[in-house]
Every structure is written in structure tokens, then in C-alpha cells.
Write a protein that holds these residues in place. Structure first.
Motif, PDB file in Angstrom:
ATOM      1  N   LYS A  85      22.966  12.543  -7.269  1.00 38.09           N
ATOM      2  CA  LYS A  85      23.255  11.114  -7.219  1.00 38.09           C
ATOM      3  C   LYS A  85      23.202  10.464  -8.600  1.00 38.09           C
ATOM      4  O   LYS A  85      22.495  10.928  -9.495  1.00 38.09           O
ATOM      5  CB  LYS A  85      22.252  10.412  -6.301  1.00 38.09           C
ATOM      6  N   GLU A 107      27.741  11.798  -6.221  1.00 42.14           N
ATOM      7  CA  GLU A 107      27.504  10.685  -5.294  1.00 42.14           C
ATOM      8  C   GLU A 107      27.032   9.486  -6.104  1.00 42.14           C
ATOM      9  O   GLU A 107      26.029   9.573  -6.820  1.00 42.14           O
ATOM     10  CB  GLU A 107      26.467  11.068  -4.246  1.00 42.14           C
ATOM     11  N   HIS A 166      18.185   6.364  -3.484  1.00 41.61           N
ATOM     12  CA  HIS A 166      18.101   7.802  -3.786  1.00 41.61           C
ATOM     13  C   HIS A 166      17.226   8.546  -2.805  1.00 41.61           C
ATOM     14  O   HIS A 166      17.592   9.623  -2.313  1.00 41.61           O
ATOM     15  CB  HIS A 166      17.580   7.994  -5.217  1.00 41.61           C
TER      16      HIS A 166
END
Length: 343
Positions: A2, A116, A336
Motif C-alpha cells: 500500500k 494499492e 493500512h
């Protein structure tokens, strides 16, 4: 893996007409900023505005330009660096307009292994010409260049309790030792038709003094309602009296209905009324920029005092305050770790 993409408005590369002109062209040719047919937008922007505006805008930028560069860019970079230190995933900064493109920022994340991305438009309230255009542009860049990344967007945070707390406390600090008799919440102006275009019901937003107080799904994309809501929440948090608070909207183009009252008209009105202490806040922005540093802090003070007003204070935006950094870092960590986004 991420990562986070922070996006703000942008800036010309230098305070010269040569650099301001292409920046203004990109900004004003955005169909979500001047939402008229492309042929007409070309006439308005390239046939009229860009013939004189770059020189005037460059002069305005020169008044506020820092040694390190554009205040908006410098502040946003400082903010990004601080946020990065408080989160365990990569954070990149892009701008909707100008050379610090969203594409470059996404590429920076991709190069670090990110697949992401949490998109964070750095605008508290939803508007076609700010929040929405950032989201749409990012989606376009993603589809064209990075189709394999997953994109999640942080919602407009105008009423989030953590944001309101930080904003309110920054205002309280700004008001400390300042003897005010009025506080003006000046928000960026937009055309009235943008409010109606953003209304998913296509009938609720009448801008009649009542619709913003009547509960509706339209409020999720109504900039005017969200400006009033932000102000009310700050007023409640700080316990500010109703008779010392008002809202206005700055910036507009001629021959078109824009949100009222206009900030510059309010400066003149307050001056004529003999206000002895006027404090001005600009909660549509999280970082100080041309519109806050020149239009409000400089021109606003001059307009108010020339009309007969007394002391004047522009309260800075949140900029790179540590408590604001901590809030955004918390939102990132929550996303997250738990896939949760602020309400």
C-alpha cells in the motif's frame, strides 16, 4: 503493498508570466472549473482571460513567493515529509495542475512497489472544481498508465471530528491576544450552477437559505452545505457567539451567478460599519496559497482598513502543523491496518 497519494491544487514553476500562462491554461481549461462547452471555454480562456491575466497573476505571485519557491508547494512538501515520518508506507505528493503531476507521483509510488493507493485530495469540502477534479484526473491517469493498481479515495473530511478539533485549535491560537469583534469564514467561491450540477437528487439544492439546513443525500456533494457545516462545528467547538460569526465566498468570474456573499464586499461592509477587529479564516484550504496570502492577507486587509475598519488578522491555514500531520497520519494508518476511512 500500500501507498498514499496526497494531491493539492498546484502552482506555476515561477512567478513569471511565461510560467503562469501555461499553468492558468491547464487550470482554467479544466471542464470542472469552467464548465461550459469546450469551444466556448476556449474563447473565454484562450481568447480573453489568457490575454491579460498571466501578467496580473504573476505580479500577485511575486508578492507572496518564497525563496524556496511557491508557498503552496513548499508547505505541501513539508507536510508530506512530516506525514511520511509518521507512517510505515510510502507517501507521494502530486498536484492537479502544473509540473508536479499526479502521473509523476503515482510513478514514484509504483517504483517503490506500491500496487494499492489511498488517494487523499487535500480539500476538506467537496466541490466539482477541487475535490472532484482531483479524483477524476487520478482515475484517468490510473486507467491510462497504471491499470493494475487499486485506488481508494479518502472522502471529504469537512465534518470529521479530528479535523474540526485541529482546525478549531489552530483558530483559537490565531485569536489569542487579538481583540476581535467579528470572525469571517471566507471560503473559495464557485458558480451556483456547480451546486446544482453536483446535486444527485437534481431538485434539493435551491440555494434559497433553507436547503442547506434541510437534511438530504445532496449534502454529500454540496459544497455550500459543507462550508456552513464546517463553520457551525468550529463555532460549537470554540463556543463562539452567533453574532460575531459569518461566512463569505471569495473569487468569481463576471456575468455569472456565484455563491454569495462575496468576501471583498464583506470587507468593505465591515469597514464601513467600523469593526475594530476583524479575523479572517480560510477553511476551504489546508495550505496557504495565492488566494489566502495575497487575496485575503494583503488585499483583504487593505480593503477593510480603507473602508474604515480597524485591526485585521488573517489566521493561517493548517499548513504543516504537527497536530494536523498526526491526524492525516492516523487516517493513513487506519486505512493500512483496518481498511477504515474517516467519517
Amino acid at each position: 503493498m500500500k501507498g498514499v497519494l496526497l494531491v493539492n491544487l498546484g502552482s506555476p514553476d515561477s512567478p513569471t508570466a511565461k510560467d503562469v500562462k501555461p499553468y492558468l491554461d491547464e487550470f482554467l481549461m479544466d471542464e470542472r472549473v469552467i464548465d461550459v462547452p469546450n469551444w466556448l471555454r476556449n474563447i473565454i480562456v484562450r481568447g480573453i482571460i489568457l490575454q491579460t491575466r498571466p501578467k496580473k497573476s504573476a505580479e500577485a505571485y511575486q508578492k507572496i513567493w518564497w525563496e524556496e519557491g511557491s508557498p503552496l508547494v513548499v508547505i505541501s512538501e513539508r507536510f508530506t515529509e512530516k506525514v511520511q515520518k509518521q507512517t510505515k508506507i510510502p507517501v507521494a505528493l502530486g498536484m492537479r495542475y502544473g509540473s508536479m503531476t499526479i502521473k509523476k507521483a503515482l510513478q514514484e509510488l509504483i517504483d517503490k512497489g506500491v500496487d494499492e493507493v489511498l488517494l487523499v485530495p487535500l480539500y476538506p469540502q467537496y466541490a466539482m472544481s477541487s475535490y472532484e477534479t482531483v479524483v477524476v484526473k487520478t482515475m484517468q491517469v490510473q486507467a491510462a498508465h497504471f491499470p493494475n493498481i487499486k485506488l481508494t479515495t479518502l472522502p471529504a473530511f469537512y465534518k470529521n471530528d479530528e479535523y474540526i478539533k485541529v482546525l478549531s485549535e489552530s483558530i483559537a491560537e490565531g485569536l489569542k491576544d487579538f481583540d476581535y469583534d467579528h470572525i469571517l469564514f471566507s471560503y473559495h467561491g464557485i458558480p451556483e450552477r456547480h451546486i446544482r450540477k453536483s446535486d444527485p437528487t437534481k431538485f434539493h439544492c435551491k440555494i434559497d437559505g433553507k436547503c442547506c439546513q434541510t437534511n438530504s443525500v445532496a449534502h454529500t456533494t454540496c459544497y455550500r452545505h459543507q462550508c456552513f457545516d464546517t463553520t457551525e462545528k468550529v463555532k460549537a467547538y470554540l463556543g463562539l457567539p452567533d453574532d460575531k460569526i459569518s461566512i463569505s465566498f471569495q473569487s468569481r468570474l463576471p456575468n455569472d451567478p456565484w455563491l454569495k456573499p462575496f468576501t471583498d464586499f464583506e470587507f468593505e461592509r465591515f469597514g464601513k460599519e467600523g469593526k475594530k477587529g476583524l479575523a479572517v479564516i480560510t477553511p476551504a484550504f489546508v495550505a496557504d496559497c495565492l488566494e489566502t496570502l495575497e487575496e485575503i492577507a494583503m488585499e483583504g486587509k487593505e480593503q477593510f482598513q480603507q473602508a474604515g475598519g480597524g485591526d485585521y488578522k488573517h489566521i493561517p491555514c493548517l499548513n504543516d502543523r504537527d497536530d494536523w500531520v498526526a491526524v492525516v497520519a492516523k487516517w493513513i494508518e487506519d486505512w493500512h491496518d483496518n481498511e477504515s476511512l474517516p467519517a
